[in-house]
Write a protein that holds these residues in place. Structure first.
Motif, PDB file in Angstrom:
ATOM      1  N   GLU A   9     -41.954  44.564 -98.233  1.00 36.52           N
ATOM      2  CA  GLU A   9     -40.851  44.485 -99.179  1.00 36.52           C
ATOM      3  C   GLU A   9     -41.164  45.223-100.473  1.00 36.52           C
ATOM      4  N   HIS A  21     -42.828  47.916-100.758  1.00 38.73           N
ATOM      5  CA  HIS A  21     -42.581  49.343-100.538  1.00 38.73           C
ATOM      6  C   HIS A  21     -41.106  49.628-100.331  1.00 38.73           C
ATOM      7  N   ARG A  22     -40.444  48.727 -99.622  1.00 39.37           N
ATOM      8  CA  ARG A  22     -39.020  48.934 -99.373  1.00 39.37           C
ATOM      9  C   ARG A  22     -38.250  48.942-100.676  1.00 39.37           C
ATOM     10  N   HIS A  23     -38.655  48.053-101.577  1.00 39.17           N
ATOM     11  CA  HIS A  23     -37.953  47.908-102.856  1.00 39.17           C
ATOM     12  C   HIS A  23     -38.074  49.180-103.699  1.00 39.17           C
ATOM     13  N   PHE A  24     -39.170  49.907-103.532  1.00 37.87           N
ATOM     14  CA  PHE A  24     -39.404  51.199-104.180  1.00 37.87           C
ATOM     15  C   PHE A  24     -39.679  51.072-105.682  1.00 37.87           C
ATOM     16  N   HIS A  25     -38.848  50.286-106.386  1.00 38.52           N
ATOM     17  CA  HIS A  25     -39.085  50.115-107.823  1.00 38.52           C
ATOM     18  C   HIS A  25     -40.365  49.305-107.984  1.00 38.52           C
ATOM     19  N   LEU A  34     -37.926  38.400 -97.256  1.00 42.22           N
ATOM     20  CA  LEU A  34     -37.840  38.388 -98.721  1.00 42.22           C
ATOM     21  C   LEU A  34     -37.236  39.695 -99.206  1.00 42.22           C
ATOM     22  N   LYS A  84     -40.491  56.053 -97.977  1.00 46.29           N
ATOM     23  CA  LYS A  84     -40.994  54.890 -98.708  1.00 46.29           C
ATOM     24  C   LYS A  84     -42.259  54.286 -98.112  1.00 46.29           C
ATOM     25  N   ASP A  99     -43.865  55.015-103.678  1.00 42.59           N
ATOM     26  CA  ASP A  99     -43.066  54.122-104.508  1.00 42.59           C
ATOM     27  C   ASP A  99     -42.593  54.996-105.669  1.00 42.59           C
ATOM     28  N   ASN A 100     -41.878  54.414-106.596  1.00 37.64           N
ATOM     29  CA  ASN A 100     -41.319  55.233-107.667  1.00 37.64           C
ATOM     30  C   ASN A 100     -42.469  55.804-108.505  1.00 37.64           C
TER      31      ASN A 100
END
Lengths: 276, 353
Positions: free
Chosen positions: A72, A74-78, B56, B145, B149-150
């Motif tokens: 999660e 990594h998926r979230h990226f932010h 999650l 991804k 990451d950013n």
């Protein structure tokens, strides 16, 4: 020579050097033993035993949960920032069964509802109000009987417009029962005797017994919390001013902010937001 | 009065726009990327949920961090293109390859990461084989991804010495021609971050380790080594653990100089930097070991202590373990016993009668 008395009056440096050699010997012994037994750079004589023990202790659920959390992030990226969490024992009893993200039924607002767990304890929203009981809302900190603030969420950083960073990371708004001049905290932490007793015996209880005990835990709790407007309104349940909120933050909380989005605009944007 | 109401109704939109402009102008900070005011909700760290599948989901966006990232200029809707209203329905997965509103200055076309897809499709990480057929276990191949990451800015100062951070002295020179500080900072950050790597070698190794240290993936794809584990066994890997930035990471060896990092090729590809004919160029490049001979690069970088994979290294290492233990332990043991006797000269172990 045999029979002659041994010389004992060595200079201290000899003993120091001897001690150092002993330490080196022990270090080498440990190193070689490790290389032979567990290290991946040696024959690994005990690695099969180690793997066997690990396999016995392995939990598929635990592994899956950790994998999912990592995924999660990594998926979230932010980029994720960890914020401090209370130690298990100081958390309210609700956390024995519920998490920081307990709301899942109302798909449209569940994340927003979960966001509130940062600012107040579950009971602030879910406490059963009774006519004969007076409830007061105050800041609660498990490590400080009288937290003075400033508290997170009560003011903005003037430069960035974000919520101001504060030192007190653990205070949350909590309900207190008022008995005359006394205030009695309406929540119990996990280190309370009853909570600890439950945690010790819960695996020994039958499902029915467990349900009964849980109901007792929820005796002052209502399943559906307050509507947004119960707090996000002038003269709402929470007196933001008394709780130390800054004026511009109070205005946002009472009128403009998220609540405005989910109630005022409800007619033409989200007509059935609260219907399920 | 009636007329006044009619006028008010007619011009209500203009009044709303006027009030909005006033409100935005008096907001304490200008949120470059947050035109849609998404942070109204997403600024709260607790905004998360566990969905119906038990997964999650995090929705928090830290504005300070985001504004310090390479995407700071891209507004939320630039990536989350399906979000048109607030509150919104569950957002769709972001497609990193879409064209965003930023203009790429050298071609003056809309910016996109589409080139990365092209390079990835021609790399060892492609989901398709040479003939265009799906590879076996294509789902293991990385997407954006999985590795990214950013990315955050990592500006460098080159003023008197090279160090991390922004050189105020250099900014002064920028200000001679450029007027907007926001532009100057962004440009400075962008350029100096791109002059070196946005991640340190340890971070890069950790990214690759997600797959290349995973025993199941390694076995499925018949790879000869847990690559990041064996890298960690080398001097380079050990220095990376101490956050040394000068040492080579995975990309330094596995990507041809001047090529996109997405275009990583298999060892047996003659164009690959790690192909046996090209390997020496990696080690002997100007920034690493310029005076080394080509033979320097013949050692097994990814050797594991494994009889099957690297028998020579295995027996050699094993010999040294035995030699170390066999030499030092008896010697130290004798000194140890001697010390005990000197400390306790009259000590006797009594035997039971």
């Amino acid at each position: 020579m045999p029979g002659e008395p041994k010389r004992l009056d060595h200079p201290k440096s000899v003993y120091v050097i001897g001690f150092i050699f002993k330490i080196i010997t022990i270090a080498v012994l440990i190193g070689v033993t490790y290389q032979i037994t567990f290290s991946h750079h040696g024959p690994g004589l005990l690695i099969p035993v180690q793997k066997k023990i690990e396999a016995q202790q392995k939990s598929a659920i635990l592994e899956e949960v950790r994998r999912q959390e990592e995924y999660e992030k990594h998926r979230h990226f932010h980029n994720i920032v960890d914020y401090p969490a209370l130690p298990e024992s100081s958390r309210p009893v609700c956390y024995i069964c519920h998490s920081d993200y307990p709301h899942s039924k109302n798909k449209k607002v569940r994340a927003l509802l979960n966001m509130h767990t940062q600012f107040f304890v579950c009971e602030t929203c879910h406490i059963e109000e009774r006519e004969d009981t007076d409830i007061v809302y105050k800041w609660y900190n498990p490590f400080n009987e009288n937290p003075a603030g400033p508290f997170f969420g009560t003011s903005y950083n003037q430069e960035t417009g974000n919520l101001a960073e504060v030192e007190d990371q653990f205070s949350k708004i909590a309900p207190y029962f008022r008995y005359g001049d006394n205030l009695d905290l309406a929540i119990k932490a996990q280190d309370a005797p009853l909570a600890m007793d439950y945690m010790n015996v819960r695996d020994k209880l039958t499902p029915e017994q467990r349900d009964n005990v849980k109901k007792k835990f929820h005796v002052n709790i209502k399943a559906k919390g307050h509507e947004c407007k119960a707090c996000h309104a002038k003269e709402g349940i929470l007196n933001f001013k008394k709780l130390g909120f800054a004026i511009n933050r109070i205005v946002d909380l009472e009128q403009l902010n998220i609540k405005g989005m989910v109630t005022k605009y409800e007619k033409f944007y989200i007509p059935k937001l609260f219907s399920d | 009065m009636k007329y006044a109401r009619q006028v008010l109704r007619k011009h209500v939109n203009i009044i709303i726009v006027f009030i909005s402009i006033l409100l935005f102008n008096f907001t304490p900070a200008v949120f470059a990327a947050d035109i849609g005011n998404c942070l109204l909700c997403h600024k709260y760290p607790g905004i998360s949920r566990v969905d119906e599948n038990g997964d999650l989901r995090l929705f928090y966006v830290n504005e300070d961090i985001f504004n310090n990232s390479v995407h700071a200029k891209v507004n939320c809707e630039g990536c989350h293109t399906d979000i048109k209203k607030v509150p919104h329905d569950p957002a769709k997965k972001v497609d990193c390859l879409i064209e965003c509103h930023i203009t790429e200055p050298s071609t003056e076309t809309k910016f996109s990461h589409k080139d990365a897809e092209f390079f990835l499709a021609n790399s060892v990480h492609s989901t398709k084989d040479k003939d265009g057929n799906p590879k076996q276990f294509a789902e293991d191949m990385p997407t954006c991804k999985n590795c990214h990451d950013n990315p955050l800015y990592r500006p460098l100062s080159f003023f008197k010495k090279v160090r991390y951070g922004v050189s105020e002295a250099s900014l002064g020179r920028c200000r001679v021609c450029h007027k907007k500080d926001e532009f100057i900072y962004r440009f400075y950050n962008h350029v100096t971050t791109r002059l070196h790597k946005s991640r340190n070698p340890l971070n890069i190794a950790e990214v690759c380790a997600r797959c290349h240290n995973n025993p199941e993936i390694v076995a499925r794809h018949n790879l000869s080594t847990k690559a990041v584990y064996s890298y960690g066994e080398t001097f380079h890997g050990k220095a990376a653990r101490f956050l040394d930035e000068r040492i080579p990471d995975c990309l330094d060896c596995h990507v041809r100089k001047g090529e996109s990092v997405h275009q990583m090729l298999a060892n047996d590809n003659p164009l690959s930097s790690t192909h046996k004919d090209n390997r020496s160029k990696i080690c002997t490049n100007m920034d690493c070991h310029p005076s080394a001979t080509p033979k320097f690069a013949t050692y097994s970088v990814h050797a594991e202590f494994n009889k099957t994979q690297s028998p020579v290294q295995y027996y050699f290492t094993f010999f040294f373990i035995v030699l170390t233990g066999g030499t030092l332990l008896p010697l130290m043991g004798i000194i140890f016993l001697d010390c005990i006797r000197r400390l306790f000269p009259h000590a006797v172990i009594k035997r039971r009668k």
